[in-house]
Motif scaffolding. Structure first.
Motif, PDB file in Angstrom:
ATOM      1  N   THR A   9      34.856  22.049  41.771  1.00  0.00           N
ATOM      2  CA  THR A   9      34.684  21.177  40.723  1.00  0.00           C
ATOM      3  C   THR A   9      35.923  21.144  39.509  1.00  0.00           C
ATOM      4  N   ASP A  10      36.932  21.859  40.168  1.00  0.00           N
ATOM      5  CA  ASP A  10      38.173  21.873  39.532  1.00  0.00           C
ATOM      6  C   ASP A  10      38.155  22.310  38.037  1.00  0.00           C
ATOM      7  N   PRO A  11      37.389  23.430  37.883  1.00  0.00           N
ATOM      8  CA  PRO A  11      37.471  23.914  36.337  1.00  0.00           C
ATOM      9  C   PRO A  11      38.694  24.653  35.823  1.00  0.00           C
ATOM     10  N   SER A  12      38.504  24.544  34.474  1.00  0.00           N
ATOM     11  CA  SER A  12      39.594  25.527  33.947  1.00  0.00           C
ATOM     12  C   SER A  12      39.145  26.561  32.879  1.00  0.00           C
ATOM     13  N   ILE A  13      37.538  26.565  32.999  1.00  0.00           N
ATOM     14  CA  ILE A  13      36.818  27.905  32.514  1.00  0.00           C
ATOM     15  C   ILE A  13      35.628  28.040  33.355  1.00  0.00           C
ATOM     16  N   MET A  14      35.645  29.431  33.989  1.00  0.00           N
ATOM     17  CA  MET A  14      34.527  29.591  34.649  1.00  0.00           C
ATOM     18  C   MET A  14      33.611  31.035  34.105  1.00  0.00           C
ATOM     19  N   LEU A  15      32.350  30.498  34.199  1.00  0.00           N
ATOM     20  CA  LEU A  15      31.408  31.329  33.862  1.00  0.00           C
ATOM     21  C   LEU A  15      30.961  32.162  34.979  1.00  0.00           C
ATOM     22  N   LEU A  16      31.067  33.552  35.043  1.00  0.00           N
ATOM     23  CA  LEU A  16      30.554  34.136  36.275  1.00  0.00           C
ATOM     24  C   LEU A  16      29.534  35.136  36.144  1.00  0.00           C
ATOM     25  N   ASP A  17      28.371  34.994  36.475  1.00  0.00           N
ATOM     26  CA  ASP A  17      27.171  35.618  36.221  1.00  0.00           C
ATOM     27  C   ASP A  17      26.983  36.943  37.435  1.00  0.00           C
ATOM     28  N   GLU A  18      27.119  38.003  36.861  1.00  0.00           N
ATOM     29  CA  GLU A  18      26.650  39.135  37.943  1.00  0.00           C
ATOM     30  C   GLU A  18      27.365  38.808  39.350  1.00  0.00           C
ATOM     31  N   VAL A  19      28.494  38.664  39.339  1.00  0.00           N
ATOM     32  CA  VAL A  19      29.368  38.245  40.608  1.00  0.00           C
ATOM     33  C   VAL A  19      29.470  39.659  41.597  1.00  0.00           C
ATOM     34  N   PHE A  20      29.011  40.929  41.062  1.00  0.00           N
ATOM     35  CA  PHE A  20      29.160  41.908  41.833  1.00  0.00           C
ATOM     36  C   PHE A  20      27.806  42.498  42.224  1.00  0.00           C
ATOM     37  N   ALA A  21      26.939  41.804  41.923  1.00  0.00           N
ATOM     38  CA  ALA A  21      25.538  42.343  42.092  1.00  0.00           C
ATOM     39  C   ALA A  21      25.008  42.179  43.416  1.00  0.00           C
ATOM     40  N   GLY A  22      24.817  43.406  44.262  1.00  0.00           N
ATOM     41  CA  GLY A  22      24.324  43.446  45.570  1.00  0.00           C
ATOM     42  C   GLY A  22      25.334  43.698  46.533  1.00  0.00           C
ATOM     43  N   LEU A  23      26.754  43.721  46.084  1.00  0.00           N
ATOM     44  CA  LEU A  23      27.584  43.874  47.124  1.00  0.00           C
ATOM     45  C   LEU A  23      28.097  45.300  47.443  1.00  0.00           C
ATOM     46  N   THR A  24      28.695  45.411  48.732  1.00  0.00           N
ATOM     47  CA  THR A  24      29.322  46.488  49.088  1.00  0.00           C
ATOM     48  C   THR A  24      30.706  46.725  48.266  1.00  0.00           C
ATOM     49  N   ALA A  25      31.196  47.934  48.494  1.00  0.00           N
ATOM     50  CA  ALA A  25      32.479  48.355  47.846  1.00  0.00           C
ATOM     51  C   ALA A  25      33.554  47.342  48.391  1.00  0.00           C
ATOM     52  N   GLY A  26      33.672  47.092  49.703  1.00  0.00           N
ATOM     53  CA  GLY A  26      34.773  46.203  50.201  1.00  0.00           C
ATOM     54  C   GLY A  26      34.329  44.795  49.722  1.00  0.00           C
ATOM     55  N   GLU A  27      33.288  44.219  49.573  1.00  0.00           N
ATOM     56  CA  GLU A  27      32.913  43.006  49.151  1.00  0.00           C
ATOM     57  C   GLU A  27      33.600  42.832  47.492  1.00  0.00           C
ATOM     58  N   ILE A  28      32.987  43.947  46.708  1.00  0.00           N
ATOM     59  CA  ILE A  28      33.480  44.053  45.397  1.00  0.00           C
ATOM     60  C   ILE A  28      35.123  43.719  45.246  1.00  0.00           C
ATOM     61  N   ALA A  29      35.684  44.452  46.340  1.00  0.00           N
ATOM     62  CA  ALA A  29      37.237  44.496  45.938  1.00  0.00           C
ATOM     63  C   ALA A  29      37.727  43.175  46.260  1.00  0.00           C
ATOM     64  N   GLN A  30      37.138  42.400  47.307  1.00  0.00           N
ATOM     65  CA  GLN A  30      37.345  40.840  47.740  1.00  0.00           C
ATOM     66  C   GLN A  30      37.355  40.192  46.354  1.00  0.00           C
ATOM     67  N   ILE A  31      35.970  40.108  45.798  1.00  0.00           N
ATOM     68  CA  ILE A  31      35.901  39.377  44.834  1.00  0.00           C
ATOM     69  C   ILE A  31      36.642  39.505  43.690  1.00  0.00           C
TER      70      ILE A  31
END
Ligand SMILES: Nc1ncnc2c1ncn2[C@@H]1O[C@H](COP(=O)(O)OP(=O)(O)OP(=O)(O)O)[C@@H](O)[C@H]1O
Length: 243
Positions: free
Chosen positions: A159-181
């Motif tokens: 959507t080509d944003p300038s403001i992002m609201l990120l809700d619980e982006v790490f929930a349910g992720l492995t340590a490797g996935e958290i590092a990627q995000i």
């Protein structure tokens, strides 16, 4: 002075429950703000109010000085505001690229039906969030939670944003996935994106934010640097059970 996003005395009541209780805060241009608090504090409601998915009972929401409080969601997205969801919401019958395509669609039925998909942009977005070429035609049922969160990010970036609201982006992720995000979020910060991040994973959140706001029962309990907020006795009492 205007801010990319500013809430002024915002109240949201669901029947007899006050989910947002006279909240006022702003986020500066290019700032990354962490919004923390216990379950039910009202964090997700704030995101829903900013996006116009719920209407506030009273108060104002401003985007670059313009009152967007009564605009529909698509018009807010048009002003550069977007959000991800705590529970990813992809269309299950569509593959990765088709889900991203939806984020690229104009809010105009005629253009939507007549415009050819921008395949290059879809693939660019998918690769930019860490999908490999083998993933592009996978369906949501075949994706890990980490991949579903990447898809959420790609869909919102479309959507080509300038403001992002990120809700619980790490929930349910492995340590490797958290590092990627986290790496992806840092890349967006470096590009100047304004961010509000809700997370219960405080350890992952801390290095990604410039400032924190702690909420409880729909109100701000403390505000400032992450360290200052975490040292606040009210935050410790409400959020950490007084530890
Ligand atoms: N659509 C709704 N109808 C009625 N009550 C709601 C609605 N949405 C949220 N609430 C209530 O508003 C309060 C705040 O909820 P909200 O989901 O914003 O909290 P939260 O801080 O995001 O919690 P969590 O960390 O568990 O996601 C809660 O008491 C919740 O039950």
């Amino acid at each position: 002075m205007s801010y990319p996003l500013e809430l002024k005395d915002v109240v949201k009541r669901f029947g007899g429950l006050t989910a947002t209780n006279h909240m006022s805060f702003e986020v500066n241009d290019g700032e990354s703000l962490g919004l923390i608090g216990p379950n039910g504090a009202g964090k997700t409601t704030i995101f829903s109010l900013i996006m116009g998915e719920h209407r506030q009972t009273s108060g104002e929401i401003l985007c670059n000085g313009e009152d967007i409080s009564s605009l529909p969601t698509y018009a807010r997205i048009g002003r550069g505001v977007c959000r991800t969801y705590q529970i990813p919401r992809p269309f299950s019958e569509m593959d990765v690229l088709e889900n991203i395509r939806l984020g690229l669609m104009p809010n105009n039925l005629w253009q939507m039906l007549t415009r050819n998909p921008d395949r290059y942009r879809e693939i660019e977005l998918a690769l930019s969030v860490g999908f490999s070429e083998d993933d592009l035609h996978r369906h949501p049922a075949e994706l890990s939670m980490g991949d579903l969160r990447k898809l959420e990010l790609a869909r919102t970036l479309a959507t080509d944003p300038s403001i992002m609201l990120l809700d619980e982006v790490f929930a349910g992720l492995t340590a490797g996935e958290i590092a990627q995000i986290a790496e992806l979020i840092n890349k967006k910060r470096a590009e100047g994106m304004t961010l509000i991040i809700v997370s219960h994973d405080l350890r992952s959140l801390e290095p990604l934010i410039d400032r924190a706001i702690a909420m409880n029962h729909g109100s701000i309990v403390a505000e400032g640097s992450f360290a200052k907020v975490m040292a606040d006795p009210d935050v410790r009492a409400s959020y950490l059970g007084g530890e």
